[in-house]
Design an enzyme around this catalytic site. Structure first.
Site, PDB file in Angstrom:
ATOM      1  CB  THR A 172      19.998  51.549  35.579  1.00 24.23           C
ATOM      2  OG1 THR A 172      20.320  51.719  34.208  1.00 24.23           O
ATOM      3  CG2 THR A 172      21.283  51.485  36.392  1.00 24.23           C
ATOM      4  CG  ASP A 173      17.366  50.293  30.509  1.00 29.07           C
ATOM      5  OD1 ASP A 173      16.605  51.266  30.400  1.00 29.07           O
ATOM      6  OD2 ASP A 173      18.384  50.159  29.822  1.00 29.07           O
ATOM      7  CB  VAL A 174      15.693  45.350  34.603  1.00 28.42           C
ATOM      8  CG1 VAL A 174      14.739  44.397  35.323  1.00 28.42           C
ATOM      9  CG2 VAL A 174      16.032  44.798  33.218  1.00 28.42           C
TER      10      VAL A 174
END
Length: 415
Positions: A172-174
């Site tokens: 989810t960060d990337v």
């Protein structure tokens, strides 16, 4: 012939972010040759500088990989002088990226409304755990939390009945970084016709949700939430990993033509002579209904030979397949190297640093990995000069503690 200019040449970006999502967004822009100025806080800088081990030299490997191609300055935004520096940077910038909790930028005087009033052409991008609106807007967010709440952990794992499983990568960060990059480019395109910047707002939560397209479709259609299936696909079969005599391979026989080609490649008559005619496996719908039986039928066939032999046979048959590589093996894969997905830069203190390359190729205006991640405050003096600060003004800012300059008192900086 390639141009020396990249697709985002002359775009000026101010990055006020840390850890992963914001830096990933800014890194993509920098790789496409935008001039990204990373603003790190005084006195500690980006939190990823302390995500150790491992290190490369004395530097955090996590920081080095996510911050190449950027110039770095260090500002104390708790001070009037530091905020004054940021105001001058924003005046001539095209984009600002921030990933603070809601209210932090407003408290410093740099919320969207205030900034948009002063600099209406500026594209303002916020990346957060849950977005800037809604009942969760004030919550902090991390990849683990977003994976759990988005449904991803409920569909990841070996099968029904097991514990929830996190996807190994910080997905989810990337993905939030990629979504933010897409949003920024769309807002810049809109600015070409309107002359106005706007607020781009995305989150880790939404970044997780978009990965559930197939699974959400199933839930919308049936009213039942799908669960984990190991490496298998929720809509096509066989489409999963199989053990061989010496390892694992993935097989993507995801349509009827590939299924029939797979049956031929398996040369199954001596083990499963009626595989082609077995009514349980006649169509994709049949194979999905009987997935456990299909896996049980195919597994002993694949175990007869090694991975390399199966990959050779399946390639000849036109069946999509591949080896299951670890990260180090992936780095050495010839296709990875041919596509320049492992690159190397020379860092001032860490020496030669490898990182992942730009995954988007351009025929005429290529991106490039041109410089390593900055050491803390490395380009403070250089950047302030470019924005019109005199040497005496820079020295005064340093003396006040509003900015951090390596080797304070020296008049220069190593680029």
């Amino acid at each position: 012939m390639h141009s020396n200019a990249g697709p985002l040449n002359d775009l000026k970006v101010i990055e006020l972010s840390h850890i992963l999502a914001g830096p990933a967004c800014a890194m993509l822009l920098a790789d496409m040759r935008a001039d990204v100025i990373k603003v790190e806080r005084v006195p500690d800088g980006d939190d990823s500088r302390r995500m150790i081990p491992p290190t490369m030299g004395d530097e955090s490997a996590a920081f080095l990989v996510m911050n190449r191609n950027k110039r770095g300055i260090a500002l104390d935004l708790r001070t009037d002088a530091g905020r004054g520096v940021l105001s001058r940077l924003l005046k001539s910038a095209d984009v600002v990226i921030e990933n603070y909790r809601r209210g932090t930028m407003e408290q410093m005087g740099f919320g969207y409304d205030a900034v948009h009033t002063l600099y209406p052409r500026l594209v303002y991008c916020s990346i957060s755990g849950f977005g800037r609106t809604g009942p969760y807007a004030d919550r902090g967010g991390f990849d683990l939390v977003a994976q759990g709440m988005s449904g991803l952990m409920s569909i990841t794992g070996e099968g029904p009945g097991g514990p929830p499983m996190k996807i190994g990568a910080p997905l989810t960060d990337v993905t939030a970084g990629i979504l933010a990059c897409v949003g920024i480019l769309a807002a810049l395109h809109s600015r070409e016709s309107t002359g106005q910047g706007q607020w781009v707002d995305t989150s880790l939560f939404e970044a997780g949700i978009v990965h559930t397209y197939w699974h959400s479709a199933m839930c919308f259609a049936t009213g039942r939430a799908p669960g984990p299936m190991g490496t298998a696909h929720p809509l096509n079969a066989p489409y999963q990993a199989f053990p061989t005599s010496d390892g694992w391979i993935t097989v993507g026989a995801a349509n009827q033509g590939n299924w029939l080609r797979l049956v031929e490649a398996l040369e199954a008559p001596d083990v499963h002579p009626d595989l082609r005619e077995d009514p349980r496996f006649a169509t994709n719908a049949d194979r999905m209904r009987n997935l456990e039986a299909l896996t049980a039928a195919l597994t002993p066939l694949f175990k007869r030979r090694g991975s390399a032999e199966w990959l050779r046979r399946l390639e000849q048959a036109g069946v999509p397949a591949g080896p299951v590589l670890d990260v180090g093996q992936m780095h050495a894969d010839p296709q990875v190297l041919a596509r320049e997905m492992v690159v190397e830069t020379e860092h001032r203190s860490a020496g030669k640093v490898k990182s992942i390359g730009l995954p988007i190729k351009f025929s005429d205006t290529p991106g490039a990995v041109r410089r390593p991640a900055p050491v803390y405050g490395q380009h403070t003096r250089e950047v302030l000069r470019e924005f019109g600060f005199s040497e005496s003004e820079i020295d005064e800012l340093s003396a006040q503690g509003a900015v951090k300059i390596p080797g304070a008192g020296q008049k220069g900086t190593t680029p």
